[in-house]
Every structure is written in structure tokens, then in C-alpha cells.
Write a protein that holds these residues in place. Structure first.
Motif, PDB file in Angstrom:
ATOM      1  N   GLN B 131       0.762  -1.040  -0.063  1.00 12.71           N
ATOM      2  CA  GLN B 131      -0.148  -0.076   0.043  1.00 12.71           C
ATOM      3  C   GLN B 131       0.788   1.349  -0.197  1.00 12.71           C
ATOM      4  O   GLN B 131       0.721   2.093  -0.755  1.00 12.71           O
ATOM      5  CB  GLN B 131      -0.940   0.058   1.126  1.00 12.71           C
ATOM      6  CG  GLN B 131      -1.948  -0.858   0.920  1.00 12.71           C
ATOM      7  CD  GLN B 131      -3.457  -0.566   1.931  1.00 12.71           C
ATOM      8  OE1 GLN B 131      -4.298  -1.321   1.726  1.00 12.71           O
ATOM      9  NE2 GLN B 131      -3.238   0.500   2.737  1.00 12.71           N
ATOM     10  N   TYR B 135       1.337   4.049  -2.823  1.00 12.61           N
ATOM     11  CA  TYR B 135       1.234   5.396  -2.369  1.00 12.61           C
ATOM     12  C   TYR B 135       2.237   6.613  -2.871  1.00 12.61           C
ATOM     13  O   TYR B 135       1.891   7.711  -3.673  1.00 12.61           O
ATOM     14  CB  TYR B 135       0.971   5.684  -1.071  1.00 12.61           C
ATOM     15  CG  TYR B 135       0.924   7.028  -0.297  1.00 12.61           C
ATOM     16  CD1 TYR B 135      -0.312   7.807  -0.582  1.00 12.61           C
ATOM     17  CD2 TYR B 135       2.053   7.471   0.335  1.00 12.61           C
ATOM     18  CE1 TYR B 135      -0.486   9.171   0.045  1.00 12.61           C
ATOM     19  CE2 TYR B 135       1.891   8.868   0.856  1.00 12.61           C
ATOM     20  CZ  TYR B 135       0.721   9.682   0.691  1.00 12.61           C
ATOM     21  OH  TYR B 135       0.871  11.246   1.258  1.00 12.61           O
ATOM     22  N   TYR B 152      -5.126  10.890   9.302  1.00 13.54           N
ATOM     23  CA  TYR B 152      -5.735  10.106   8.202  1.00 13.54           C
ATOM     24  C   TYR B 152      -4.900   9.229   7.382  1.00 13.54           C
ATOM     25  O   TYR B 152      -5.149   8.284   6.991  1.00 13.54           O
ATOM     26  CB  TYR B 152      -6.177  11.242   7.190  1.00 13.54           C
ATOM     27  CG  TYR B 152      -7.673  11.721   7.572  1.00 13.54           C
ATOM     28  CD1 TYR B 152      -8.787  11.133   8.166  1.00 13.54           C
ATOM     29  CD2 TYR B 152      -7.761  13.368   7.781  1.00 13.54           C
ATOM     30  CE1 TYR B 152     -10.103  11.739   8.672  1.00 13.54           C
ATOM     31  CE2 TYR B 152      -8.994  13.708   8.280  1.00 13.54           C
ATOM     32  CZ  TYR B 152     -10.025  13.139   8.521  1.00 13.54           C
ATOM     33  OH  TYR B 152     -11.342  13.692   9.193  1.00 13.54           O
ATOM     34  N   TYR B 156      -4.932   5.113   6.818  1.00 15.28           N
ATOM     35  CA  TYR B 156      -4.866   4.418   5.454  1.00 15.28           C
ATOM     36  C   TYR B 156      -3.712   3.442   5.625  1.00 15.28           C
ATOM     37  O   TYR B 156      -3.865   2.328   4.890  1.00 15.28           O
ATOM     38  CB  TYR B 156      -4.435   5.565   4.544  1.00 15.28           C
ATOM     39  CG  TYR B 156      -3.825   4.607   3.113  1.00 15.28           C
ATOM     40  CD1 TYR B 156      -4.776   4.031   2.476  1.00 15.28           C
ATOM     41  CD2 TYR B 156      -2.573   4.962   2.716  1.00 15.28           C
ATOM     42  CE1 TYR B 156      -4.353   3.566   1.176  1.00 15.28           C
ATOM     43  CE2 TYR B 156      -1.988   4.457   1.643  1.00 15.28           C
ATOM     44  CZ  TYR B 156      -2.848   3.786   0.906  1.00 15.28           C
ATOM     45  OH  TYR B 156      -2.557   2.890  -0.228  1.00 15.28           O
ATOM     46  N   ALA B 171      -4.636   4.786  -1.858  1.00 13.36           N
ATOM     47  CA  ALA B 171      -4.899   5.993  -1.071  1.00 13.36           C
ATOM     48  C   ALA B 171      -6.289   6.814  -1.808  1.00 13.36           C
ATOM     49  O   ALA B 171      -6.939   7.185  -0.997  1.00 13.36           O
ATOM     50  CB  ALA B 171      -3.851   6.741  -0.939  1.00 13.36           C
ATOM     51  N   LEU B 174      -9.438   4.989  -0.579  1.00 10.44           N
ATOM     52  CA  LEU B 174      -9.739   4.843   0.975  1.00 10.44           C
ATOM     53  C   LEU B 174      -9.755   6.265   1.612  1.00 10.44           C
ATOM     54  O   LEU B 174     -10.433   6.496   2.475  1.00 10.44           O
ATOM     55  CB  LEU B 174      -8.584   4.035   1.428  1.00 10.44           C
ATOM     56  CG  LEU B 174      -9.074   3.103   2.536  1.00 10.44           C
ATOM     57  CD1 LEU B 174     -10.371   2.487   2.293  1.00 10.44           C
ATOM     58  CD2 LEU B 174      -8.222   2.068   3.009  1.00 10.44           C
ATOM     59  N   LEU B 175      -8.744   7.189   1.310  1.00  6.24           N
ATOM     60  CA  LEU B 175      -8.475   8.311   2.149  1.00  6.24           C
ATOM     61  C   LEU B 175      -9.860   9.311   2.066  1.00  6.24           C
ATOM     62  O   LEU B 175      -9.913   9.734   3.178  1.00  6.24           O
ATOM     63  CB  LEU B 175      -7.158   9.114   1.516  1.00  6.24           C
ATOM     64  CG  LEU B 175      -5.925   8.549   2.343  1.00  6.24           C
ATOM     65  CD1 LEU B 175      -4.564   9.428   1.666  1.00  6.24           C
ATOM     66  CD2 LEU B 175      -5.663   9.241   3.835  1.00  6.24           C
TER      67      LEU B 175
END
Lengths: 82, 483
Positions: B131, B135, B152, B156, B171, B174-175
Motif C-alpha cells: 500500500q 502511495y 488520516y 490509511y 490511497a 480509501l483516504l
């Protein structure tokens, strides 16, 4: 050579198609030649022929003969007034 | 505190209650505390490593964004990835490399004195590292803005429903969901609970019931060929039930918090080719490998042979990601070869189908393709399941022996089950297949079920819960939780 001819030739070279097999109805996944691997070769060929860089989002957008033209048009390849 | 435990259900219920009770501006704190508490309960020693990786990725993301040219961005991004991969490499691959060098040195007669090191694999490191890599790459490509809110960003990185075994999220997806105020919606709570219950169902009634039977064959010093065939087929069912259950629980938990995760499975054992299989199995890993390994390596390649090499490399990386052992490397290689062979022979196979007129019977043709793909996947899983390369080759040889497929031998191998276990497993396996059948005919079994009368709906829900409570076997970890 005109851009539209270069575009058609790129399809023929990359996907090993005959001239009469390249039509405006061509789409990714609808012929055995234009599968996911053929798509990578087609993208590389288009990048070379038109000197553009197609990132992964654009690669997904380029999923048919027509959408490929529209995408290249946005990147400055003129198919009409050349 | 694993997913399959009363402790987790109590913990998660408390999180959901608090989540909707407190104002939105405090929710990130709750999710962060919950995520780190969950991780600490599973892998306490490595909370610090998770925090260090988070802090490092956070600042590297900002540093990449501050660079002016693409070249500079790429340089910082690559440096960041090297550090993250160093963490992963140290804990996961040190002994693999060390053992391999020692074995090679022994073979070549060299002196190599570095002994085996006692290293514990930090839980979920493969998942959160991937992940983090996505990113950093996305920021460098200009597709993702570096997150400035450390809270935040940390969620993540450590969001507890998907931290342990995915789905591997981007990201970009999801973010924004953490930042939007999620309101309490009955539909989300109801759907989430159903997915969690379904995950418990598959894990405790299929995966954990099959696990000891499969282990009894694979751990045996002299299994018969038929036992290996049966155990490998059962292992395929076990692995799917185990991993898809984990995804179901993750997706269900996240949905109850208003967060939508990416689906990770689409009935992979109904794939009609290996390419199709990888678009249905562990989808978030497949798309990760496609976007961050395959596409960058394949760019500029204009020959199929060159792309074939890239496919092999991508599958080798997939193999080594799954486990630090040569048997996983071989498993990846086998899938790479399958994929290349499938592409190279597609015209010949189409001609054969036309010659035998199989193409005029599309349903039969499709089912034949499904069966062949499933058997190819099963064969590769001999390498996935075996404890060593030597065992894997021994088991593979048994799997390929024609006599191992003798129906009488296979029926005799069913003695691995007690009669009661066989009946229980068959009953719940049929229920799962029925669920899949409805899914193939409709878009979602849960939507289909929601249109049935209340009596039918609740009968199904009660059946799922009671089955888990009465017949559920547990106490085993998740296979993919170990990666």
C-alpha cells in the motif's frame, strides 16, 4: 504519411492484422489479437509512432479504435486538419 | 485477537457504537486507536515498525510532491521504496537469502559462516508495504496528492479491517472515504453484518474443517497419489474459503463504518483460463502487480516474446511476495508459464475447438475450460502447500501419476474424512455453491435475498448463524494472515 494512415498502420503492425481487418468497430477484447498483451504492444507502438506517453489511466481509456483516436486527439495528434 | 473470536466481535461492536456516537472530527482518532490496538493484540512487538513505516511514508510522500521535476520526484520515490523494501526484505527475506547462499556455498565448496537468524515476520508487513509503495508511486506520477493530515494517513496505513490481509487499497480510494462524514445507515450495518456472518460461515464450516484433513496428507511422510490429488483439490477449496472469508469480514467491517473496500474475489474457481483466474483471485494484488510491476516493465515492448518475459518476472514477484521460500518462487513460475503458454497457444486451441466442433457446444466448451483451469490451479497449489521444494516435487510427481486419478483410489481416499465430517462438509459446501450459483445468475446474492419474503430471509440468516455456532470449527489462523 497522414496521421490516420499512421494510426491504421500501427494497428496492423502491433496486432498483426490485415488491412481489411482494421475498422472503426475494433475494440479491446473483441478479437483474439487485441487482448491484454496485444494492448501493451499497441500502446508501445502508438507511443513510438506519435511520440506521446500514455500512462496507465489512458491505457485503460484506449479500449477501442475510436476512443484511441479521441485520446490521441486530446494529446495533440491532429487527424482532421493535417 | 483474531477476526474469528468473540473478543474481536465485542471489540468491533464497541468501535461501531463509539464511531457513530462521537462527532466526525474525532472519528479518525477512534479509528487510529482501534487500528493500533488491534495490531498490538496480534503483533505487539511490531507496532513500532508499523509506526516507523507510516511516519517514513508520510514524509517521503510530501518530499516527493515538493520536488520540481519528474526526474527528481522519481529519484525520491525510488529512494523511499528502497527503504520500505529494506524493512520488508530484512524481516521476510533475510533467512531465505541467507539459507540460499549457504546451500549454494555448500554445493560449491565455499566457506560461508553466517548462521540462521531468529527473525519473526511482522504481521501484515507485505500488505502495508505494498500500500505504501502504491502511495509513493502515485504521488510521483501526479495521480495522488501527498496527504498532510497525519491522522488520516496513519489510518490509511493501518485501517484494522483490511490491515492483516487486504484488500490492498489505493490511497485515492480509501483516504477520501475517511474524510467524508459517514452517517449511520441501516443498509450499511445490515450488509456489513451479513458479509461478516458469511465470512465466519466460510472460514469455520469450510476452511477450518478441511485444514486438518489437508494437513494430515501433506504432513504425512508417505501419502498415496490419490490422497495427494484429493487433498490438493480440498486445499484449493480450503484456501479459497479461508482467504475469501477474510476479505468478506474485512469488507463487512469496513461497510459497517460506512467505508467501501474493493472486492477481492469473483468466484475464481469458475475461471475459464489462467488469465481469467487472475482477474478473479486476490484481485487487489493482481491489479497492484499489473499497475506497479507489469505495466512499467512492459512499456515500450513491441514483441510478444518480450512481454512473455515480463509476465514471468511479474509472476515470480507474486510468488516471492507470498512466501520466502523456493516453493513459492516455483509456484509463481508455474503460473507465469501457464499464462505464457495460454497466450501462445490460443489460436491453436481455437482451431482445435473448431475442428472437434466443441465450439458449437458453448456450454460444454466453457465447463471444459473451467475444469482444465481448476486442475492447472490445483497442480500449482501442490507447490504452494508443500513445506519444501523436495516435498513439492515428490507431491507433484504423485499428483501427475495416472493411477492417482483412479476413481476407486479417490473414493478410498475419502476415508480421510470421518463419515460425520464428510456429511457436514458436503452440506455446507453445497450451500456455498448455491450461493455462487445465485451470484452468477444475479448481480448479488444479498440483493436477491433481500427481495425474498421476510420468512425466507430470516431463515437463511438464522441458518448461517446457527451453523457457525453449532458446527463451526476454529482455532486456526488465516493462511494469508501469514504473508
Amino acid at each position: 504519411m497522414k496521421n490516420i494512415e499512421k494510426y491504421r498502420n500501427a494497428f496492423m503492425d502491433a496486432l498483426e492484422l490485415e488491412e481489411d481487418e482494421v475498422s472503426e468497430d475494433l475494440a479491446l477484447g473483441e478479437t483474439s489479437e487485441w487482448d491484454s498483451l496485444g494492448h501493451m504492444i499497441l500502446i508501445s507502438t502508438m507511443e513510438d509512432v506519435f511520440d506521446v506517453s500514455l500512462d496507465s489511466e489512458w491505457m485503460s481509456e484506449f479500449d477501442s479504435y475510436k476512443s484511441g483516436m479521441a485520446l490521441l486527439d486530446r494529446l495533440g495528434v491532429d487527424f482532421v486538419n493535417e | 485477537m483474531t477476526f474469528i473470536s468473540i473478543e474481536f466481535l465485542i471489540f468491533f461492536t464497541a468501535v461501531v457504537f463509539m464511531y457513530y456516537l462521537i462527532p466526525h472530527r474525532f472519528r479518525w482518532m477512534l479509528l487510529l486507536v482501534a487500528s493500533y490496538s488491534f495490531y498490538a493484540s496480534l503483533s505487539g512487538y511490531f507496532v513500532l515498525l508499523l509506526l516507523i513505516s507510516t511516519v517514513f511514508s508520510y514524509f517521503t510522500g510530501i518530499a516527493i510532491e515538493k520536488q520540481e521535476t519528474k526526474k527528481q520526484k522519481k529519484r525520491v520515490m525510488l529512494a523511499g521504496i528502497c527503504v520500505l523494501l529494506f524493512f520488508l526484505g530484512w524481516f521476510k527475506y533475510f533467512n531465505f537469502v541467507n539459507d540460499s547462499i549457504r546451500a549454494l556455498s555448500g554445493y560449491m565448496g565455499w566457506h560461508y559462516a553466517l548462521p540462521y537468524q531468529e527473525l519473526i515476520l511482522p504481521l501484515a508487513i507485505s500488505f502495508y508495504t505494498f500500500q505504501a509503495v502504491s502511495y509513493l508511486v502515485d504521488i510521483s506520477r501526479g495521480k495522488q496528492k501527498a496527504e498532510r493530515h497525519f491522522g488520516y494517513f496513519s489510518i490509511y496505513f493501518a485501517f484494522f479491517p483490511q490491515l492483516v490481509a487486504g484488500p490492498i487499497e489505493r490511497a485515492k480510494k480509501l483516504l477520501p472515504q475517511f474524510k467524508v462524514e459517514q452517517t449511520l445507515q441501516v443498509e450499511n450495518i445490515s450488509y456489513g453484518m451479513k458479509r461478516i456472518a458469511w465470512g465466519f460461515f466460510k472460514k469455520t464450516l469450510i476452511a477450518d474443517r478441511l485444514a486438518p484433513i489437508v494437513a494430515s496428507v501433506y504432513d504425512s511422510p508417505d501419502p498415496t497419489g490419490s490422497q495427494i490429488v484429493l487433498a490438493t483439490i480440498l486445499f484449493s477449496i480450503q484456501l479459497y474459503a479461508d482467504f475469501s472469508a477474510l476479505s468478506d469480514i474485512a469488507i463487512g467491517c469496513a461497510r459497517m463504518l460506512g467505508i467501501r473496500l474493493t472486492e477481492n474475489f469473483k468466484q475464481p474457481h469458475f475461471a475459464v483460463s489462467i488469465a481469467d483466474f487472475w482477474s478473479r483471485w486476490h484481485i487487489t494484488l493482481s491489479t497492484w502487480l499489473r499497475d506497479y510491476i507489469f505495466v512499467p516493465l512492459a512499456k515500450g515492448k513491441k514483441k510478444r516474446s518480450e512481454i512473455y518475459l515480463v509476465i514471468i518476472i511479474t509472476f515470480l514477484i507474486s510468488g516471492i511476495w507470498h512466501g520466502a521460500a523456493w516453493s513459492f518462487v516455483l509456484w509463481g513460475l508455474i503460473h507465469g508459464i501457464y499464462r505464457v503458454f495460454g497466450d501462445h497457444t490460443k489460436h491453436t486451441r481455437a482451431k482445435m475447438a473448431a475442428f472437434t466442433r466443441l465450439d458449437r457446444l458453448p456450454a460444454l466448451h466453457t465447463w471444459m475450460k473451467i475444469a482444465v483451469t481448476f486442475l492447472l490451479v490445483c497442480f500449482s497449489r501442490v507447490f504452494f502447500r508443500s513445506g519444501s521444494v523436495a516435498d513439492a516435487f515428490h507431491h507433484a510427481k504423485l499428483f501427475l501419476t495416472p493411477s492417482a486419478w483412479n476413481p476407486a483410489g479417490l473414493i478410498q481416499a475419502l476415508e480421510l474424512f470421518s463419515l460425520l465430517d464428510l456429511v457436514i462438509f458436503s452440506f455446507f459446501f453445497i450451500i456455498v455453491q448455491l450461493f455462487h450459483y445465485i451470484e452468477r445468475k444475479n448481480t448479488s446474492t444479498w440483493s436477491w435475498l433481500s427481495q425474498r419474503p421476510a420468512f425466507t430471509r430470516y431463515a437463511v440468516y438464522i441458518l448461517i448463524v446457527l451453523s457457525v455456532l453449532v458446527f463451526g470449527a476454529s482455532g486456526r489462523g488465516f493462511v494469508y494472515g501469514g504473508f
